[in-house]
Design a protein around this motif. Sequence first.
Motif, PDB file in Angstrom:
ATOM      1  N   VAL A 142      33.818  11.947  22.770  1.00  0.00           N
ATOM      2  CA  VAL A 142      33.839  13.327  23.381  1.00  0.00           C
ATOM      3  C   VAL A 142      32.368  13.015  24.037  1.00  0.00           C
ATOM      4  O   VAL A 142      31.265  12.462  23.392  1.00  0.00           O
ATOM      5  CB  VAL A 142      33.658  14.274  22.375  1.00  0.00           C
ATOM      6  CG1 VAL A 142      33.224  15.889  22.977  1.00  0.00           C
ATOM      7  CG2 VAL A 142      34.927  14.722  21.888  1.00  0.00           C
ATOM      8  N   LEU A 144      29.482  15.408  25.220  1.00  0.00           N
ATOM      9  CA  LEU A 144      29.381  17.057  25.104  1.00  0.00           C
ATOM     10  C   LEU A 144      28.950  17.727  26.099  1.00  0.00           C
ATOM     11  O   LEU A 144      29.555  18.889  26.303  1.00  0.00           O
ATOM     12  CB  LEU A 144      28.241  17.046  23.671  1.00  0.00           C
ATOM     13  CG  LEU A 144      28.760  16.785  22.427  1.00  0.00           C
ATOM     14  CD1 LEU A 144      27.377  17.188  21.479  1.00  0.00           C
ATOM     15  CD2 LEU A 144      29.906  17.527  21.777  1.00  0.00           C
ATOM     16  N   ASP A 145      27.876  17.064  26.894  1.00  0.00           N
ATOM     17  CA  ASP A 145      27.561  17.947  28.058  1.00  0.00           C
ATOM     18  C   ASP A 145      27.693  17.138  29.425  1.00  0.00           C
ATOM     19  O   ASP A 145      26.830  17.369  30.191  1.00  0.00           O
ATOM     20  CB  ASP A 145      25.987  18.285  27.810  1.00  0.00           C
ATOM     21  CG  ASP A 145      25.348  16.985  27.509  1.00  0.00           C
ATOM     22  OD1 ASP A 145      25.670  15.992  27.489  1.00  0.00           O
ATOM     23  OD2 ASP A 145      24.101  17.174  27.253  1.00  0.00           O
ATOM     24  N   GLU A 147      29.628  18.361  31.372  1.00  0.00           N
ATOM     25  CA  GLU A 147      29.411  19.772  32.300  1.00  0.00           C
ATOM     26  C   GLU A 147      28.356  20.373  31.824  1.00  0.00           C
ATOM     27  O   GLU A 147      28.443  20.690  30.631  1.00  0.00           O
ATOM     28  CB  GLU A 147      30.848  20.145  32.366  1.00  0.00           C
ATOM     29  CG  GLU A 147      32.056  19.558  32.971  1.00  0.00           C
ATOM     30  CD  GLU A 147      33.217  20.394  32.991  1.00  0.00           C
ATOM     31  OE1 GLU A 147      33.034  21.459  32.944  1.00  0.00           O
ATOM     32  OE2 GLU A 147      34.383  19.807  33.175  1.00  0.00           O
ATOM     33  N   SER A 152      30.817  25.269  27.693  1.00  0.00           N
ATOM     34  CA  SER A 152      31.376  24.158  27.656  1.00  0.00           C
ATOM     35  C   SER A 152      31.041  23.073  26.653  1.00  0.00           C
ATOM     36  O   SER A 152      31.946  22.310  26.101  1.00  0.00           O
ATOM     37  CB  SER A 152      31.435  23.278  29.264  1.00  0.00           C
ATOM     38  OG  SER A 152      29.984  22.994  29.329  1.00  0.00           O
ATOM     39  N   ILE A 153      29.637  23.262  26.447  1.00  0.00           N
ATOM     40  CA  ILE A 153      29.115  22.344  25.174  1.00  0.00           C
ATOM     41  C   ILE A 153      30.051  22.767  23.962  1.00  0.00           C
ATOM     42  O   ILE A 153      30.188  21.778  23.317  1.00  0.00           O
ATOM     43  CB  ILE A 153      27.621  22.331  25.267  1.00  0.00           C
ATOM     44  CG1 ILE A 153      27.173  21.848  26.753  1.00  0.00           C
ATOM     45  CG2 ILE A 153      27.313  21.355  24.477  1.00  0.00           C
ATOM     46  CD1 ILE A 153      25.648  22.150  26.783  1.00  0.00           C
ATOM     47  N   GLU A 156      33.394  21.341  23.669  1.00  0.00           N
ATOM     48  CA  GLU A 156      33.408  19.942  23.464  1.00  0.00           C
ATOM     49  C   GLU A 156      33.183  19.789  21.805  1.00  0.00           C
ATOM     50  O   GLU A 156      33.839  18.655  21.431  1.00  0.00           O
ATOM     51  CB  GLU A 156      32.401  19.234  24.522  1.00  0.00           C
ATOM     52  CG  GLU A 156      33.093  19.126  25.913  1.00  0.00           C
ATOM     53  CD  GLU A 156      34.278  18.619  25.898  1.00  0.00           C
ATOM     54  OE1 GLU A 156      34.457  17.420  25.727  1.00  0.00           O
ATOM     55  OE2 GLU A 156      35.303  19.357  26.350  1.00  0.00           O
ATOM     56  N   ARG A 159      35.930  20.175  20.171  1.00  0.00           N
ATOM     57  CA  ARG A 159      37.009  19.325  20.375  1.00  0.00           C
ATOM     58  C   ARG A 159      36.744  17.977  19.489  1.00  0.00           C
ATOM     59  O   ARG A 159      37.578  17.425  18.928  1.00  0.00           O
ATOM     60  CB  ARG A 159      37.084  19.167  21.835  1.00  0.00           C
ATOM     61  CG  ARG A 159      38.182  18.048  22.061  1.00  0.00           C
ATOM     62  CD  ARG A 159      38.555  17.918  23.659  1.00  0.00           C
ATOM     63  NE  ARG A 159      37.394  17.308  24.360  1.00  0.00           N
ATOM     64  CZ  ARG A 159      37.564  15.928  24.513  1.00  0.00           C
ATOM     65  NH1 ARG A 159      38.779  15.165  24.095  1.00  0.00           N
ATOM     66  NH2 ARG A 159      36.738  15.163  25.310  1.00  0.00           N
ATOM     67  N   LEU A 160      35.476  17.717  19.576  1.00  0.00           N
ATOM     68  CA  LEU A 160      34.940  16.523  18.521  1.00  0.00           C
ATOM     69  C   LEU A 160      35.352  16.734  17.366  1.00  0.00           C
ATOM     70  O   LEU A 160      35.788  15.795  16.399  1.00  0.00           O
ATOM     71  CB  LEU A 160      33.267  16.490  18.689  1.00  0.00           C
ATOM     72  CG  LEU A 160      32.736  15.472  17.508  1.00  0.00           C
ATOM     73  CD1 LEU A 160      33.280  13.964  18.076  1.00  0.00           C
ATOM     74  CD2 LEU A 160      31.333  15.756  17.568  1.00  0.00           C
ATOM     75  N   ALA A 172      30.614  11.152  19.485  1.00  0.00           N
ATOM     76  CA  ALA A 172      30.096  11.914  20.662  1.00  0.00           C
ATOM     77  C   ALA A 172      28.820  11.744  21.225  1.00  0.00           C
ATOM     78  O   ALA A 172      27.994  10.951  20.514  1.00  0.00           O
ATOM     79  CB  ALA A 172      30.059  13.424  20.184  1.00  0.00           C
ATOM     80  N   THR A 180      22.005  21.741  25.449  1.00  0.00           N
ATOM     81  CA  THR A 180      22.215  20.859  24.446  1.00  0.00           C
ATOM     82  C   THR A 180      21.653  20.985  23.112  1.00  0.00           C
ATOM     83  O   THR A 180      21.955  20.817  22.008  1.00  0.00           O
ATOM     84  CB  THR A 180      22.578  19.429  24.884  1.00  0.00           C
ATOM     85  OG1 THR A 180      23.426  19.418  26.002  1.00  0.00           O
ATOM     86  CG2 THR A 180      23.266  18.565  23.850  1.00  0.00           C
TER      87      THR A 180
END
Length: 205
Positions: A142, A144-145, A147, A152-153, A156, A159-160, A172, A180
């Motif tokens: 993943v 993370l950033d 985007e 979005s972070i 992500e 998702r991780l 990640a 972040t």
Amino acid sequence: TRLDDAERLLAIGVPLSYAVLPNLPKTKEVAALVSARGAELLCHLPMEPEGVEDPGPGALAEGMSAGEVARRTRAAIEAVPGAVGVNNHMGSRLTAEAATMRAVLGVVAERGLFFVDSRTTPDSVAEQVARELGLPTAARDVFLDAEAGTPSIEAELERLLALARERGAAIAIAHPHRATLELLERELPRLRARGFELVPVSYLL
């Protein structure tokens, strides 16, 4: 490569691995700080991307001979004292070239280091070549950033965690952007209570 960013991340008090760019004004200070705190240090090797972004001083570029690639890789590793591993900064053009990656990873192998593929392109052969050379290696799961923007972070990060639940572990990568850093400061200390353990990337190779 900023001391303030490293201090903020170290102050979170969880195990992270720090990838530091070589050849920048604060490189050695940041590397020394990370090592002094007992954290894991990687050389963040600058490599040419597909786009027009500048990967930074001392970067590996398309068209270089294998000897020049190896020379620059050695110089980059030496510029980050205490590094125990290497991962690519940018490099979407070069990590797809097997010959270039053999030159890079030959140096990583001779130094007894490990390699983490940042996977800045789905065409990367870096992890595959590292395995062929017998290097301890892994690839990030993943970004993370990749985007910008807090939502979005956050997505992500979730998702991780879902990948880690499913597979037992996940890797990640992230930049020390303000959004972040704020997210990591807030969320990482909570992860143990959610059943997750944070470890340096070398633990997962």
